[in-house]
Design a protein around this motif. Structure first.
Motif, PDB file in Angstrom:
ATOM      1  N   ASN A  90      27.204  19.304  11.812  1.00 15.66           N
ATOM      2  CA  ASN A  90      26.209  18.291  12.190  1.00 15.66           C
ATOM      3  C   ASN A  90      26.779  17.440  13.313  1.00 15.66           C
ATOM      4  N   MET A 117      20.948   9.849  11.842  1.00 17.03           N
ATOM      5  CA  MET A 117      20.914  10.057  10.398  1.00 17.03           C
ATOM      6  C   MET A 117      19.792  10.987   9.939  1.00 17.03           C
ATOM      7  N   THR A 118      18.577  10.788  10.457  1.00 11.69           N
ATOM      8  CA  THR A 118      17.472  11.637  10.030  1.00 11.69           C
ATOM      9  C   THR A 118      17.721  13.082  10.430  1.00 11.69           C
ATOM     10  N   LEU A 121      20.053  14.537   7.852  1.00  9.44           N
ATOM     11  CA  LEU A 121      19.354  14.787   6.599  1.00  9.44           C
ATOM     12  C   LEU A 121      18.481  16.027   6.705  1.00  9.44           C
ATOM     13  N   ASN A 122      17.677  16.125   7.772  1.00 10.83           N
ATOM     14  CA  ASN A 122      16.762  17.258   7.924  1.00 10.83           C
ATOM     15  C   ASN A 122      17.507  18.585   7.997  1.00 10.83           C
ATOM     16  N   THR A 124      20.667  19.301   7.031  1.00  8.38           N
ATOM     17  CA  THR A 124      21.442  19.623   5.826  1.00  8.38           C
ATOM     18  C   THR A 124      20.525  20.052   4.683  1.00  8.38           C
ATOM     19  N   GLN A 125      19.398  19.400   4.541  1.00  3.23           N
ATOM     20  CA  GLN A 125      18.438  19.822   3.520  1.00  3.23           C
ATOM     21  C   GLN A 125      17.955  21.248   3.772  1.00  3.23           C
ATOM     22  N   ASN A 142      30.504  16.749   9.390  1.00  4.80           N
ATOM     23  CA  ASN A 142      29.627  15.774  10.018  1.00  4.80           C
ATOM     24  C   ASN A 142      30.372  14.975  11.085  1.00  4.80           C
ATOM     25  N   THR A 162      24.834   3.239  11.914  1.00  2.00           N
ATOM     26  CA  THR A 162      24.477   4.601  11.497  1.00  2.00           C
ATOM     27  C   THR A 162      25.716   5.464  11.299  1.00  2.00           C
ATOM     28  N   PHE A 169      27.431   9.020   3.679  1.00  2.00           N
ATOM     29  CA  PHE A 169      26.666  10.246   3.469  1.00  2.00           C
ATOM     30  C   PHE A 169      27.610  11.409   3.148  1.00  2.00           C
ATOM     31  N   LEU A 173      27.731  13.257  -0.423  1.00  2.00           N
ATOM     32  CA  LEU A 173      27.329  14.663  -0.436  1.00  2.00           C
ATOM     33  C   LEU A 173      28.455  15.562  -0.960  1.00  2.00           C
TER      34      LEU A 173
END
Length: 254
Positions: A90, A117-118, A121-122, A124-125, A142, A162, A169, A173
Protein backbone atom coordinates in the motif's frame (compact mmCIF):
# COMPACT_ATOMS: atom_id res chain seq x y z
CA UNK A 1 14.31 -14.57 4.98
CA UNK A 2 12.14 -16.40 2.46
CA UNK A 3 12.61 -16.44 -1.28
CA UNK A 4 10.41 -14.17 -3.38
CA UNK A 5 10.86 -16.22 -6.53
CA UNK A 6 7.44 -16.87 -8.06
CA UNK A 7 5.58 -14.75 -5.50
CA UNK A 8 2.69 -12.60 -6.72
CA UNK A 9 2.79 -8.92 -5.74
CA UNK A 10 0.45 -5.95 -6.14
CA UNK A 11 1.83 -2.43 -5.67
CA UNK A 12 -0.24 0.74 -5.58
CA UNK A 13 1.06 4.00 -7.02
CA UNK A 14 4.03 2.32 -8.67
CA UNK A 15 4.43 4.68 -11.63
CA UNK A 16 7.27 6.65 -10.00
CA UNK A 17 9.26 7.21 -6.84
CA UNK A 18 9.11 4.73 -4.00
CA UNK A 19 6.41 2.59 -5.60
CA UNK A 20 8.39 2.15 -8.79
CA UNK A 21 11.57 1.33 -6.87
CA UNK A 22 9.66 -1.30 -4.87
CA UNK A 23 8.28 -2.85 -8.06
CA UNK A 24 11.76 -2.94 -9.61
CA UNK A 25 13.24 -4.68 -6.57
CA UNK A 26 10.35 -7.16 -6.35
CA UNK A 27 10.94 -8.03 -10.00
CA UNK A 28 14.68 -8.37 -9.40
CA UNK A 29 13.86 -10.70 -6.49
CA UNK A 30 11.83 -12.98 -8.76
CA UNK A 31 8.25 -11.78 -8.26
CA UNK A 32 5.48 -11.48 -10.78
CA UNK A 33 3.90 -8.07 -10.30
CA UNK A 34 0.80 -6.06 -11.04
CA UNK A 35 1.32 -2.31 -11.00
CA UNK A 36 -1.42 0.13 -10.10
CA UNK A 37 -1.07 3.65 -11.46
CA UNK A 38 -3.03 6.88 -11.27
CA UNK A 39 -0.87 9.35 -13.21
CA UNK A 40 1.01 8.16 -16.30
CA UNK A 41 1.80 4.84 -17.96
CA UNK A 42 5.47 5.42 -18.75
CA UNK A 43 6.78 3.94 -15.49
CA UNK A 44 4.50 0.87 -15.60
CA UNK A 45 5.53 0.16 -19.19
CA UNK A 46 9.21 0.23 -18.16
CA UNK A 47 8.48 -2.19 -15.33
CA UNK A 48 6.66 -4.61 -17.63
CA UNK A 49 9.66 -4.62 -19.98
CA UNK A 50 12.00 -5.28 -17.04
CA UNK A 51 9.92 -8.24 -15.84
CA UNK A 52 9.58 -9.71 -19.32
CA UNK A 53 13.34 -9.43 -19.85
CA UNK A 54 13.74 -11.73 -16.85
CA UNK A 55 11.09 -14.20 -17.97
CA UNK A 56 8.57 -13.00 -15.39
CA UNK A 57 5.02 -11.68 -15.57
CA UNK A 58 4.00 -8.06 -15.13
CA UNK A 59 1.03 -5.93 -16.06
CA UNK A 60 -0.55 -2.69 -14.93
CA UNK A 61 -3.88 -0.96 -14.55
CA UNK A 62 -5.40 2.41 -13.72
CA UNK A 63 -7.73 2.98 -10.77
CA UNK A 64 -9.01 5.74 -8.54
CA UNK A 65 -8.42 3.92 -5.28
CA UNK A 66 -10.51 6.39 -3.29
CA UNK A 67 -13.49 4.75 -5.01
CA UNK A 68 -14.25 1.31 -3.57
CA UNK A 69 -15.63 -0.09 -6.83
CA UNK A 70 -12.63 1.06 -8.84
CA UNK A 71 -10.23 -0.37 -6.26
CA UNK A 72 -12.07 -3.68 -6.21
CA UNK A 73 -11.95 -3.95 -10.00
CA UNK A 74 -8.21 -3.23 -10.06
CA UNK A 75 -7.51 -5.85 -7.40
CA UNK A 76 -9.67 -8.40 -9.22
CA UNK A 77 -7.78 -7.77 -12.45
CA UNK A 78 -4.47 -8.12 -10.63
CA UNK A 79 -5.42 -11.38 -8.95
CA UNK A 80 -6.69 -12.81 -12.23
CA UNK A 81 -3.51 -11.85 -14.07
CA UNK A 82 -1.18 -13.07 -11.32
CA UNK A 83 -3.17 -16.16 -10.39
CA UNK A 84 -3.54 -15.02 -6.80
CA UNK A 85 -1.76 -12.61 -4.47
CA UNK A 86 0.98 -13.11 -1.88
CA UNK A 87 2.15 -9.54 -1.32
CA UNK A 88 0.30 -6.23 -1.06
CA UNK A 89 2.21 -2.96 -0.97
CA UNK A 90 0.00 0.00 0.00
CA UNK A 91 2.14 2.81 -1.35
CA UNK A 92 -0.37 5.45 -2.51
CA UNK A 93 -0.49 8.68 -0.53
CA UNK A 94 0.27 12.37 -0.59
CA UNK A 95 0.18 15.68 1.24
CA UNK A 96 -1.94 17.33 -1.53
CA UNK A 97 -0.93 20.82 -0.33
CA UNK A 98 0.54 22.52 2.70
CA UNK A 99 -2.24 24.15 4.68
CA UNK A 100 -2.11 25.58 8.16
CA UNK A 101 -4.87 25.01 10.72
CA UNK A 102 -6.83 28.12 9.83
CA UNK A 103 -6.73 27.25 6.13
CA UNK A 104 -8.06 23.69 6.36
CA UNK A 105 -11.51 23.30 4.82
CA UNK A 106 -13.81 20.29 5.23
CA UNK A 107 -13.21 19.44 1.57
CA UNK A 108 -9.42 19.48 1.99
CA UNK A 109 -9.64 17.41 5.18
CA UNK A 110 -11.70 14.76 3.40
CA UNK A 111 -9.43 14.72 0.34
CA UNK A 112 -6.26 14.08 2.33
CA UNK A 113 -7.96 11.39 4.43
CA UNK A 114 -9.27 9.72 1.27
CA UNK A 115 -5.87 9.75 -0.46
CA UNK A 116 -3.93 8.39 2.52
CA UNK A 117 -6.44 6.21 4.36
CA UNK A 118 -9.53 5.41 2.28
CA UNK A 119 -7.31 4.11 -0.52
CA UNK A 120 -5.59 1.77 1.94
CA UNK A 121 -8.90 0.54 3.33
CA UNK A 122 -10.42 -0.06 -0.12
CA UNK A 123 -7.38 -1.89 -1.48
CA UNK A 124 -6.79 -4.04 1.61
CA UNK A 125 -10.44 -5.04 1.88
CA UNK A 126 -10.53 -6.02 -1.78
CA UNK A 127 -7.26 -7.95 -1.57
CA UNK A 128 -8.09 -9.83 1.64
CA UNK A 129 -9.80 -12.88 0.07
CA UNK A 130 -6.80 -13.44 -2.21
CA UNK A 131 -4.24 -12.91 0.55
CA UNK A 132 -6.06 -15.44 2.73
CA UNK A 133 -5.67 -18.01 -0.04
CA UNK A 134 -1.89 -17.56 -0.31
CA UNK A 135 -0.41 -21.00 0.25
CA UNK A 136 2.54 -19.99 2.45
CA UNK A 137 1.10 -16.95 4.16
CA UNK A 138 0.97 -13.40 2.87
CA UNK A 139 2.52 -10.02 3.58
CA UNK A 140 1.07 -6.50 3.63
CA UNK A 141 3.39 -3.50 3.83
CA UNK A 142 1.91 -0.03 4.37
CA UNK A 143 3.65 3.27 3.61
CA UNK A 144 3.53 5.58 6.60
CA UNK A 145 5.87 8.54 7.11
CA UNK A 146 8.21 10.17 9.58
CA UNK A 147 5.48 12.82 9.74
CA UNK A 148 3.24 10.22 11.37
CA UNK A 149 5.86 9.74 14.09
CA UNK A 150 6.97 13.33 14.69
CA UNK A 151 4.03 15.45 13.52
CA UNK A 152 5.78 16.71 10.40
CA UNK A 153 6.62 20.23 9.31
CA UNK A 154 4.26 23.18 9.59
CA UNK A 155 1.46 22.99 7.04
CA UNK A 156 1.29 19.19 7.11
CA UNK A 157 -1.26 18.78 9.93
CA UNK A 158 -3.79 16.69 8.01
CA UNK A 159 -1.16 14.62 6.21
CA UNK A 160 0.71 13.91 9.45
CA UNK A 161 -2.54 12.93 11.15
CA UNK A 162 -3.37 10.41 8.43
CA UNK A 163 0.12 8.92 8.48
CA UNK A 164 -0.13 8.50 12.24
CA UNK A 165 -3.39 6.67 11.59
CA UNK A 166 -1.61 4.38 9.12
CA UNK A 167 0.68 3.27 11.96
CA UNK A 168 -2.33 2.36 14.09
CA UNK A 169 -4.09 0.75 11.12
CA UNK A 170 -1.01 -1.44 10.66
CA UNK A 171 -0.81 -2.53 14.29
CA UNK A 172 -4.53 -3.27 14.52
CA UNK A 173 -4.61 -5.16 11.22
CA UNK A 174 -1.63 -7.27 12.27
CA UNK A 175 -3.61 -8.44 15.31
CA UNK A 176 -6.69 -9.12 13.20
CA UNK A 177 -5.07 -10.98 10.29
CA UNK A 178 -2.37 -12.98 12.04
CA UNK A 179 -4.63 -16.02 12.40
CA UNK A 180 -4.80 -16.21 8.59
CA UNK A 181 -1.04 -16.24 8.18
CA UNK A 182 -0.99 -12.63 6.98
CA UNK A 183 1.70 -10.37 8.40
CA UNK A 184 1.16 -6.61 8.35
CA UNK A 185 3.96 -4.09 8.75
CA UNK A 186 4.77 -0.50 7.84
CA UNK A 187 7.71 1.64 6.85
CA UNK A 188 8.02 5.30 7.85
CA UNK A 189 10.32 7.15 5.44
CA UNK A 190 11.92 10.47 6.27
CA UNK A 191 13.26 12.83 3.61
CA UNK A 192 13.31 10.76 0.41
CA UNK A 193 14.31 12.86 -2.57
CA UNK A 194 13.62 11.83 -6.16
CA UNK A 195 9.88 11.46 -5.62
CA UNK A 196 6.90 13.44 -6.90
CA UNK A 197 6.01 14.26 -3.28
CA UNK A 198 9.20 16.21 -2.57
CA UNK A 199 9.57 17.56 -6.10
CA UNK A 200 6.23 19.31 -5.60
CA UNK A 201 6.16 20.14 -1.90
CA UNK A 202 9.76 20.53 -0.65
CA UNK A 203 12.01 23.44 -1.58
CA UNK A 204 15.76 23.02 -1.97
CA UNK A 205 16.29 25.27 1.03
CA UNK A 206 13.98 23.12 3.15
CA UNK A 207 15.63 19.90 1.97
CA UNK A 208 19.11 21.26 2.68
CA UNK A 209 18.05 22.30 6.19
CA UNK A 210 16.60 18.84 6.84
CA UNK A 211 19.70 17.06 5.52
CA UNK A 212 21.85 19.16 7.87
CA UNK A 213 20.09 17.48 10.79
CA UNK A 214 20.29 13.89 9.51
CA UNK A 215 23.02 11.94 11.34
CA UNK A 216 24.11 9.94 8.26
CA UNK A 217 24.54 13.21 6.38
CA UNK A 218 22.32 12.67 3.34
CA UNK A 219 18.74 12.43 2.18
CA UNK A 220 17.24 9.05 1.42
CA UNK A 221 16.42 7.58 -1.98
CA UNK A 222 13.46 5.48 -3.14
CA UNK A 223 15.80 2.48 -3.20
CA UNK A 224 16.55 2.94 0.51
CA UNK A 225 12.85 2.54 1.29
CA UNK A 226 12.34 -0.25 -1.24
CA UNK A 227 15.07 -2.41 0.32
CA UNK A 228 13.27 -2.27 3.66
CA UNK A 229 9.94 -3.14 2.06
CA UNK A 230 11.49 -6.11 0.27
CA UNK A 231 12.75 -7.44 3.60
CA UNK A 232 9.29 -7.15 5.18
CA UNK A 233 7.62 -8.72 2.15
CA UNK A 234 9.96 -11.68 2.01
CA UNK A 235 9.97 -12.81 5.63
CA UNK A 236 7.52 -15.63 4.97
CA UNK A 237 8.44 -17.82 7.92
CA UNK A 238 9.23 -14.83 10.09
CA UNK A 239 7.95 -13.34 13.30
CA UNK A 240 7.81 -9.66 12.31
CA UNK A 241 4.27 -8.32 12.26
CA UNK A 242 2.67 -5.14 13.53
CA UNK A 243 6.02 -3.35 13.28
CA UNK A 244 7.04 -0.05 11.75
CA UNK A 245 10.58 0.36 10.44
CA UNK A 246 11.86 3.94 10.32
CA UNK A 247 13.91 4.81 7.24
CA UNK A 248 15.22 8.29 7.97
CA UNK A 249 18.98 8.25 8.39
CA UNK A 250 18.74 8.44 12.18
CA UNK A 251 16.97 11.79 12.44
CA UNK A 252 14.15 10.19 14.43
CA UNK A 253 15.03 7.45 16.89
CA UNK A 254 12.81 5.33 19.09
Amino acid sequence: MGSLTGKKAFITGAEQGIGKAVAEQLIDAGCDVYIHYFMGEEGPKELVKLAESKGQKASYGYADLTDAESANECIANAAEFLGGMDILINNVGGIIARKWLGEITPEFWKTVIDVNMTTMLNVTQSALPFLKEASNGASIVNLASLAGRSGGHSGSLVYSTTKGAVLTFTRSLAAELGEFGIRVNAVAPGLILGTRFHDQHTTKESADATVAGIPVGRAGTPDDVAKTIIFLASEYDGFVSGATIDVNGGVYRM
